[in-house]
Design a protein around this motif. Structure first.
Motif, PDB file in Angstrom:
ATOM      1  N   TYR A  25      39.928 -21.229  51.440  1.00 16.41           N
ATOM      2  CA  TYR A  25      40.632 -22.378  50.870  1.00 16.41           C
ATOM      3  C   TYR A  25      41.991 -21.932  50.333  1.00 16.41           C
ATOM      4  CZ  TYR A  25      41.450 -26.569  48.060  1.00 16.41           C
ATOM      5  OH  TYR A  25      41.977 -27.707  47.516  1.00 16.41           O
ATOM      6  N   MET A  49      38.801 -23.692  44.237  1.00 10.55           N
ATOM      7  CA  MET A  49      39.050 -25.130  44.048  1.00 10.55           C
ATOM      8  C   MET A  49      38.980 -25.529  42.574  1.00 10.55           C
ATOM      9  SD  MET A  49      36.725 -26.654  47.138  1.00 10.55           S
ATOM     10  CE  MET A  49      37.098 -26.231  48.853  1.00 10.55           C
ATOM     11  N   ARG A  69      36.130 -31.009  50.555  1.00 12.31           N
ATOM     12  CA  ARG A  69      37.461 -30.786  50.000  1.00 12.31           C
ATOM     13  C   ARG A  69      38.284 -29.876  50.915  1.00 12.31           C
ATOM     14  NH1 ARG A  69      38.852 -29.573  43.682  1.00 12.31           N
ATOM     15  NH2 ARG A  69      37.002 -30.812  43.294  1.00 12.31           N
TER      16      ARG A  69
END
Lengths: 264, 264
Positions: free
Chosen positions: A46, B217, A85
């Protein structure tokens, strides 16, 4: 002529030719998208994707999967908040992600392995017929411990795992990057008659226990487990060189990630 | 009436009833052999078998395989010197080895898990409906780091791996012993909405990367990886208690092994 995702992929698979069954697919984006900036990574985390999107990268080339399983299957992840996400970030940005796993291991020589040998300055030790098999010159005396120290130094590793006697003299050793599996490790040990095997990752009940038993029998066998990322990440520098050479007008950067886990 | 291997096995499988497909088989020895001395282990290593043979043990009950793969397949190991030497020791001694893996995990509650919860003094934290799910009482404040310290202390672990923020407060956590796999870990995380998952062993590209992404995140998620043996070995004490209770006339000992690998 503009450089598209397709043209970059064509270059990456060219040394092998198209494989019928492979995990090396375009995971997001479009084959006809124009590419100006590329990043090459071991794992499309991510954080890496976020950094790439923010700096206007068009294409990420990643060795490992995006969604936590080798095949990048996603049905089982429906409604998982981490997956959703990450997928949203990827889809909203339109960034292209290509996985380069099977092809690079099929290059002659294996692109990951040769990249690692360069990084470790071990090219001269490798058997030209079989680069995974390394022999130390007679005037270089190494033990498992001094080879471990070399790995830690060159690959910037805090600590690694060993089985067997750390003070054992090493004459020849195998280097199997990634997680090729217990049978692969154990059969390699036996068929090459090596003192030491260096691998990325093991299943604990397989390779680790085999080497534990061998050492307890008094056989001169040892194992170093570097961690999967440590054993392959620098190998992706091969891809940086390839893409820069094929497309000099592209900006091609390499992003190394911190380890996913830390030891406390 | 003498106690035979068969009678001991009957007692071990009685809580579940015979499973049709299982790795829990008599790996060596004879069902009608008389048993006077039993040892219980996590892994039937060469050193353990040698020690057992020397001390006149009749039956080894082991949680994990003998020959470096889950199914204990041996055809691929033909002429492998480590395998051949281990098999010779076992065959020449006539010792019986029974694997107790699937049955003990099927006990209600899971015999390994309950043994580990006892060892960790965590029984009171476990959800009675689902013992893998633990909730800390409101007056006990723990972070990932303090729970890691507790694990190291109770299980005598030198070091373990964590992903996520070590200073994160933990309210509830999951405890999945062994190596139940990335999908199992990731789905457990999501379905139970836990802060922390403690597991024995992972594939690095699966659970580790999922928790890395979640933490990047900003989600309050963390992972502790104890090592496979550390996460299950003390659970075999459940078997020691069972066999002693069923057969008070037997000598039943537990042998803990050192770790197969050490960190340097």
């Amino acid at each position: 002529m503009i450089i598209t995702v397709q043209r970059v992929i064509d270059r990456l698979i060219e040394p092998v030719g198209p494989l019928e069954r492979t995990v090396d697919l375009l995971k997001s984006g479009r084959l006809d998208a124009e590419v100006r900036k590329v990043v090459v990574v071991f794992m499309a985390t991510y954080a890496v994707i976020q950094q790439a999107v923010e700096s206007g990268v068009d294409l990420i080339i990643t060795h490992e999967p995006t969604y936590y399983n080798h095949m990048d299957e996603v049905a089982w992840l429906a409604n998982n908040q981490v997956f959703e996400r990450k997928r949203r970030l990827i889809e909203e940005s339109g960034i292209s992600i290509f996985r380069l796993h099977d092809y690079i291991h099929e290059y002659k020589p294996d692109g990951i392995l040769i990249g690692m040998l360069k990084k470790l300055e071990w090219e001269a030790y490798a058997n030209p017929e079989e680069l995974t098999l390394l022999t130390l010159p007679p005037d270089e005396r190494h033990t498992v411990r001094t080879l471990a120290a070399h790995l830690k130094n060159k690959l910037d590793i805090d600590s690694l795992l060993i089985a067997g006697d750390p003070e054992m003299q090493v004459r020849n050793f195998g280097f199997l990057v990634g997680a090729s599996g217990g049978r692969s490790h154990i059969q390699y040990f036996e068929s090459r008659n090596i003192d030491l095997l260096i691998v990325g990752e093991t299943n604990e009940w397989e390779t680790n226990e085999y080497v534990r038993d061998a050492a307890d029998m008094g056989l001169p066998k040892a194992l170093i487990v570097t961690g999967h990322q440590n054993s392959e990440e620098a190998g992706m520098l091969t891809v940086v060189d390839m893409v820069r050479e094929a497309f000099p007008q592209l900006q091609v950067d390499f992003i190394a990630s911190p380890p996913a886990v830390m030891r406390i």
